[in-house]
Scaffold this active site. Structure first.
Site, short mmCIF file in Angstrom:
data_model
loop_
_atom_site.label_atom_id
_atom_site.label_comp_id
_atom_site.label_asym_id
_atom_site.label_seq_id
_atom_site.Cartn_x
_atom_site.Cartn_y
_atom_site.Cartn_z
N GLU A 23 0.83 -1.21 0.00
CA GLU A 23 0.00 0.00 0.00
C GLU A 23 0.86 1.26 0.00
O GLU A 23 1.88 1.31 0.69
CB GLU A 23 -0.89 -0.03 1.26
CG GLU A 23 -1.93 1.06 1.33
CD GLU A 23 -2.88 0.87 2.52
OE1 GLU A 23 -3.28 -0.27 2.82
OE2 GLU A 23 -3.21 1.88 3.15
N GLU A 31 -3.04 10.41 2.72
CA GLU A 31 -4.24 10.53 3.55
C GLU A 31 -4.37 11.98 4.00
O GLU A 31 -3.40 12.57 4.49
CB GLU A 31 -4.14 9.64 4.79
CG GLU A 31 -4.31 8.17 4.48
CD GLU A 31 -4.15 7.29 5.71
OE1 GLU A 31 -4.65 6.17 5.68
OE2 GLU A 31 -3.49 7.71 6.68
#
Ligand SMILES: *[C@@H]1O[C@H](CO)[C@@H](O)[C@H](O)[C@H]1NC(C)=O
EC number: 2.4.1.207
Length: 341
Positions: free
Chosen positions: A107, A111
Site C-alpha cells: 500500500e 491521507e
C-alpha cells in the site's frame, strides 16, 4: 516575517504550476479506468466523466477504484478538499492490493486528515509492503497552501527502483528500494483507490475532534485523473518482466521519474519546513532504525522522541493561517475551538 519566510516555497509551487509538465500526462476518464467502490449514490460524476465528487454525509462515505491492477505506475489526481469544519473527515488517495492479499498486502497512501475550522489540514503518507502494517513508515506534513481553496495535484510514482510522492510538481518524499528493505518494498500489483469516510475515532488529533454532520455534506472534488503503468490481471501476483518492460520504460522516461538536483533540493526544502512527523525519528514506537531512513542529525534535532516536530512547524501553521485570514472575508466564529489554535 511570515511572508519573508514562506515566499520562496510558494514561488516554487507557483513556478511548478506555470511549467506544469504533469499537465501533459494523459488523463483517464472515469468510465475508461475506474469503477464505483462504495457509497454509489455519493459518487457524483460530471457528464464527461473527467470530474468526480466524492461525498460524505451522515449516511455514507464513498469511493472509487481503478478497474485494473497495475504493476508499477504513476497515479495522480487534482483534489480539492472539503472546506470549513472537517474534523474526523478522511480523504484518501492510495494504491493497495489489500482486497487480494489480506496478510501480505502492499500500500502507498496519501491521507488527508480533516481539521477543525481555523487549523490546517494535515497530510500523511504511508508505505507498506508485504503486510508490514506494524511498520507503517508514516510521515505527516503541513501544506504551504490551503488545500480547500483550489485543487492541487497529488501524485504517487511507483517503480521497481523508487517511490516518489508529489504535491503539485514538488516531490515531498522518495523511498529508494534497497535489499535491506526486503519485502517491505511494495512489489505486487496494486489498484488505485480514492475514498472519503468518517475517521472520527482517530483522524483529527487522535480522535479528539469528531465529524460533525451539521457541516455535511463533505465534498472532495477529483479531476485530472491519471493512471499510467502496466495493467495486470489480479491472478498474476508477479507479472512477467517482459510483459511490463514497455510500460516500465515509458515510466522511466517520463518527467515525473527524473529526480534532477533542483527537484531533490525542492524536496529537501519542503521536508525541512513542513514535515511534522517522521517514523524515522519516532524512537518510542520504533526503537530500531529502518534501512530506508536517512537520519540527518540536524533534522533529527527538530523532532522529539515521539517522531513529532518540537515546535517550529506548528508555529508556521499558525502564522500562515493568520495571514490567509487577513486576505479573506471574516468567517463567523462558530464555537470556541478556534481559540485553542
Ligand atoms: C512476504 O511475506 C510472506 C509471509 O510472511 C513471506 O512468506 C514472503 O517470503 C514475503 N515476501 C517477501 C518478498 O519478502
Amino acid at each position: 516575517m511570515a511572508c519573508r519566510f514562506l515566499t520562496p516555497l510558494l514561488l516554487l509551487f507557483a513556478a511548478a504550476a506555470a511549467t506544469a509538465t504533469f499537465d501533459s500526462v494523459p488523463t483517464t476518464a472515469f468510465d475508461e479506468g475506474y469503477t464505483l467502490l462504495f457509497g454509489d449514490n455519493n459518487v457524483v460524476k460530471s457528464p464527461d466523466g473527467r470530474n468526480v465528487d466524492l461525498v460524505l454525509n451522515r449516511w455514507s462515505g464513498s469511493g472509487f477504484i481503478s478497474s485494473d491492477l497495475y504493476h508499477h505506475g504513476f497515479f495522480s489526481a487534482s483534489i480539492k478538499l472539503p472546506s470549513d469544519y472537517t474534523a474526523g473527515v478522511v480523504v484518501a488517495f492510495y494504491t493497495s492490493n489489500g482486497d487480494i492479499f489480506e496478510k501480505t498486502h502492499d500500500e502507498l497512501d496519501f491521507e488527508f486528515l480533516g481539521n477543525i475550522r481555523g487549523r490546517q489540514w494535515r497530510i500523511q503518507t504511508n508505505v507498506y509492503g508485504n503486510g508490514s502494517t506494524s511498520r507503517g513508515r508514516e510521515e505527516r506534513y503541513l501544506l504551504p497552501f490551503d488545500p480547500t481553496e483550489e485543487a492541487h495535484r497529488y501524485s504517487i510514482l511507483w517503480t521497481a527502483e523508487n517511490i516518489i510522492f508529489y504535491i503539485d510538481e514538488i516531490p515531498i518524499r522518495e523511498v529508494l528500494r534497497s535489499d535491506a528493505m526486503g519485502g517491505d518494498y511494495p512489489s505486487k500489483p496494486m489498484s488505485l483507490y480514492a475514498t472519503i469516510w468518517d475517521g472520527s475515532t482517530w483522524a483529527t488529533e487522535g480522535g479528539k475532534y469528531k465529524a460533525n454532520y451539521k457541516y455535511a455534506p463533505f465534498v472532495s472534488e477529483f479531476s485530472n485523473l491519471v493512471l499510467r503503468g502496466c495493467r495486470t490481471s489480479p491472478l498474476q501476483e508477479y507479472p512477467s518482466a517482459e510483459g511490463c518492460a514497455e510500460s516500465d520504460a515509458e515510466l522511466a522516461a517520463a518527467e515525473f521519474s527524473a529526480m534532477a538536483p533542483a527537484k531533490r533540493a525542492a524536496m529537501r526544502r519542503f521536508r525541512e519546513r513542513y514535515m511534522t512527523y517522521s517514523f524515522c525519528y519516532d524512537v518510542q514506537r520504533y526503537p530500531i532504525t529502518f534501512p530506508d531512513c536517512d537520519v540527518v542529525p540536524s533534522e533529527q534535532e527538530k523532532f522529539s522522541r515521539s517522531g513529532d516536530v518540537k515546535v517550529r512547524l506548528e508555529r508556521i501553521g499558525r502564522i500562515r493561517r493568520r495571514s490567509n485570514r487577513r486576505s479573506r472575508a471574516p468567517k463567523r466564529a462558530v464555537d470556541g475551538r478556534q481559540a485553542q489554535v
